[in-house]
Design an enzyme around this catalytic site. Sequence first.
Site, PDB file in Angstrom:
ATOM      1  CG  ASP A  70      39.117  46.055  59.533  1.00 41.73           C
ATOM      2  OD1 ASP A  70      40.024  46.319  58.975  1.00 41.73           O
ATOM      3  OD2 ASP A  70      38.031  46.000  59.111  1.00 41.73           O
ATOM      4  CB  VAL A  71      44.667  45.879  58.957  1.00 48.13           C
ATOM      5  CG1 VAL A  71      45.427  44.545  59.212  1.00 48.13           C
ATOM      6  CG2 VAL A  71      44.111  45.630  57.629  1.00 48.13           C
TER       7      VAL A  71
ATOM      8  CG  ASN B 245      50.533  39.244  53.735  1.00 48.12           C
ATOM      9  OD1 ASN B 245      50.854  38.991  52.569  1.00 48.12           O
ATOM     10  ND2 ASN B 245      49.512  38.267  54.344  1.00 48.12           N
TER      11      ASN B 245
ATOM     12  CE1 TYR C  50      45.999  43.286  45.344  1.00 50.26           C
ATOM     13  CE2 TYR C  50      47.276  43.646  43.315  1.00 50.26           C
ATOM     14  CZ  TYR C  50      47.000  43.049  44.645  1.00 50.26           C
ATOM     15  OH  TYR C  50      47.785  41.997  45.250  1.00 50.26           O
TER      16      TYR C  50
ATOM     17  CE  LYS D  82      48.862  44.933  47.260  1.00 53.63           C
ATOM     18  NZ  LYS D  82      48.974  44.532  48.440  1.00 53.63           N
TER      19      LYS D  82
HETATM   20  N1  LIG Z   1      48.213  36.217  45.639  1.00 51.82           N
HETATM   21  C1  LIG Z   1      48.953  36.871  44.434  1.00 51.82           C
HETATM   22  O1  LIG Z   1      49.184  36.592  43.272  1.00 51.82           O
HETATM   23  C2  LIG Z   1      49.513  38.350  45.022  1.00 51.82           C
HETATM   24  C3  LIG Z   1      50.512  38.811  44.221  1.00 51.82           C
HETATM   25  C4  LIG Z   1      50.874  40.058  44.664  1.00 51.82           C
HETATM   26  C5  LIG Z   1      50.404  40.468  45.879  1.00 51.82           C
HETATM   27  N2  LIG Z   1      49.854  39.760  46.640  1.00 51.82           N
HETATM   28  C6  LIG Z   1      49.522  40.630  48.013  1.00 51.82           C
HETATM   29  O2  LIG Z   1      50.063  39.574  48.893  1.00 51.82           O
HETATM   30  C7  LIG Z   1      49.039  39.756  49.979  1.00 51.82           C
HETATM   31  C8  LIG Z   1      48.357  38.532  50.655  1.00 51.82           C
HETATM   32  O3  LIG Z   1      47.584  38.062  49.481  1.00 51.82           O
HETATM   33  P1  LIG Z   1      47.193  36.541  49.484  1.00 51.82           P
HETATM   34  O4  LIG Z   1      47.330  36.214  47.875  1.00 51.82           O
HETATM   35  O5  LIG Z   1      47.676  35.648  50.448  1.00 51.82           O
HETATM   36  O6  LIG Z   1      45.447  36.455  49.724  1.00 51.82           O
HETATM   37  P2  LIG Z   1      44.377  35.798  50.575  1.00 51.82           P
HETATM   38  O7  LIG Z   1      43.275  36.396  50.118  1.00 51.82           O
HETATM   39  O8  LIG Z   1      44.816  34.341  50.855  1.00 51.82           O
HETATM   40  O9  LIG Z   1      44.693  36.459  52.027  1.00 51.82           O
HETATM   41  C9  LIG Z   1      44.466  37.757  52.339  1.00 51.82           C
HETATM   42  C10 LIG Z   1      44.211  37.847  53.741  1.00 51.82           C
HETATM   43  O10 LIG Z   1      44.031  38.980  54.284  1.00 51.82           O
HETATM   44  C11 LIG Z   1      42.943  39.385  55.286  1.00 51.82           C
HETATM   45  N3  LIG Z   1      42.526  40.484  55.143  1.00 51.82           N
HETATM   46  C12 LIG Z   1      41.857  41.299  54.264  1.00 51.82           C
HETATM   47  N4  LIG Z   1      41.274  42.256  54.623  1.00 51.82           N
HETATM   48  C13 LIG Z   1      41.837  42.364  55.957  1.00 51.82           C
HETATM   49  C14 LIG Z   1      41.361  43.470  57.094  1.00 51.82           C
HETATM   50  N5  LIG Z   1      40.720  44.354  56.660  1.00 51.82           N
HETATM   51  N6  LIG Z   1      42.086  42.998  58.256  1.00 51.82           N
HETATM   52  C15 LIG Z   1      42.767  42.135  58.601  1.00 51.82           C
HETATM   53  N7  LIG Z   1      43.051  40.944  57.632  1.00 51.82           N
HETATM   54  C16 LIG Z   1      42.435  41.455  56.513  1.00 51.82           C
HETATM   55  C17 LIG Z   1      42.001  38.185  54.781  1.00 51.82           C
HETATM   56  O11 LIG Z   1      41.249  37.787  55.743  1.00 51.82           O
HETATM   57  C18 LIG Z   1      43.208  37.166  54.125  1.00 51.82           C
HETATM   58  O12 LIG Z   1      43.331  36.175  54.934  1.00 51.82           O
HETATM   59  C19 LIG Z   1      47.970  40.759  49.650  1.00 51.82           C
HETATM   60  O13 LIG Z   1      48.256  42.038  49.985  1.00 51.82           O
HETATM   61  C20 LIG Z   1      47.966  40.818  48.183  1.00 51.82           C
HETATM   62  O14 LIG Z   1      47.739  41.983  47.653  1.00 51.82           O
HETATM   63  C21 LIG Z   1      49.527  38.720  46.310  1.00 51.82           C
END
Ligand SMILES: NC(=O)c1ccc[n+]([C@@H]2O[C@H](COP(=O)([O-])OP(=O)(O)OC[C@H]3O[C@@H](n4cnc5c(N)ncnc54)[C@H](O)[C@@H]3O)[C@@H](O)[C@H]2O)c1
Length: 255
Positions: free
Chosen positions: A58-59, A85, A150, A154
């Site tokens: 857990d980060v 990420n 969120y 961010k």
């Molecule tokens: N998908 C989008 O449109 C988008 C847009 C802008 C920013 N982001 C950012 O990109 C990043 C990745 O998002 P994604 O779209 O791949 O989402 P996703 O849900 O596919 O992946 C997120 C990952 O983070 C992991 N995670 C969550 N909480 C955690 C914790 N406490 N410890 C360790 N791991 C943890 C989850 O298990 C998951 O595998 C995020 O920070 C998200 O905010 C996503």
Amino acid sequence: MRSKVVVITGAAGGIGSAIARSFLAAGYMVAVLDLHQESVDEMVSALNADTVSGYACDVTSEQGMQRIFTEVYDKLGSIDVLINNAGLQHIAPVEVFPVEKFRYMLDVMLTAPFIGIKHALPFMKQQGFGRIINMASVNGLIGFAGKAAYNSAKHGLIGLTKVTALETATDGITANAVCPGYVDTALVRNQLSDLAKNRGVPVEKVLEEVIYPLVPQKRLLQADEIAAVTLFLAGEQAAGITGQAIVIDGGYTVG
Ligand SMILES: NC(=O)c1ccc[n+]([C@@H]2O[C@H](COP(=O)([O-])OP(=O)(O)OC[C@H]3O[C@@H](n4cnc5c(N)ncnc54)[C@H](O)[C@@H]3O)[C@@H](O)[C@H]2O)c1
């Protein structure tokens, strides 16, 4: 020359796994980190390379992150790139947004990157090279109703990026934030299916009526597009780019 080492948090998710694949293809040794052992194991076996190591953590745990950095350093010999990420979404108006949820989201998407940076920097300073890449969002630059936690996390992450960039400017280290718009991953697909359920319409209709009017390119971005920019920022040729919030949003924030 020795391969560089990248640590990627949230690496089992949509964007994280695309980043892991890109860095692996570019010859990096890749440490993938995510919450659950099972998804980490799946990711490691999908990547199918002896230059990939998996870590369940857990980060938000400082102790856990310190332990992993030490293990990665001992096993792979350096920590060159840290990609913060991991993330999650919860949408609700401020008046009904649960305080515990708000705290947890800030913990995962702001405090955890701080912890990661804090404990990666000593390794990076010692080697005279480092790249910190924080996965922010267009929600770090503009407001969006319903996304109190969120948006706050961010926006804060971009601030943390700037401070890190200033504090490491003469150490061969850069710190940048990447700000995607809507990317086609589980995080966005869950929002789309919630909206579709609430409106009693198919997801395609939500895309056409809610999302595409916000995005001049009228499409969801692909995770590989985000990974490509991340890979560029990690390279030697991006040494002069620091403290920046790099937007990849199909024009979302332009108009
Ligand atoms: N998908 C989008 O449109 C988008 C847009 C802008 C920013 N982001 C950012 O990109 C990043 C990745 O998002 P994604 O779209 O791949 O989402 P996703 O849900 O596919 O992946 C997120 C990952 O983070 C992991 N995670 C969550 N909480 C955690 C914790 N406490 N410890 C360790 N791991 C943890 C989850 O298990 C998951 O595998 C995020 O920070 C998200 O905010 C996503």
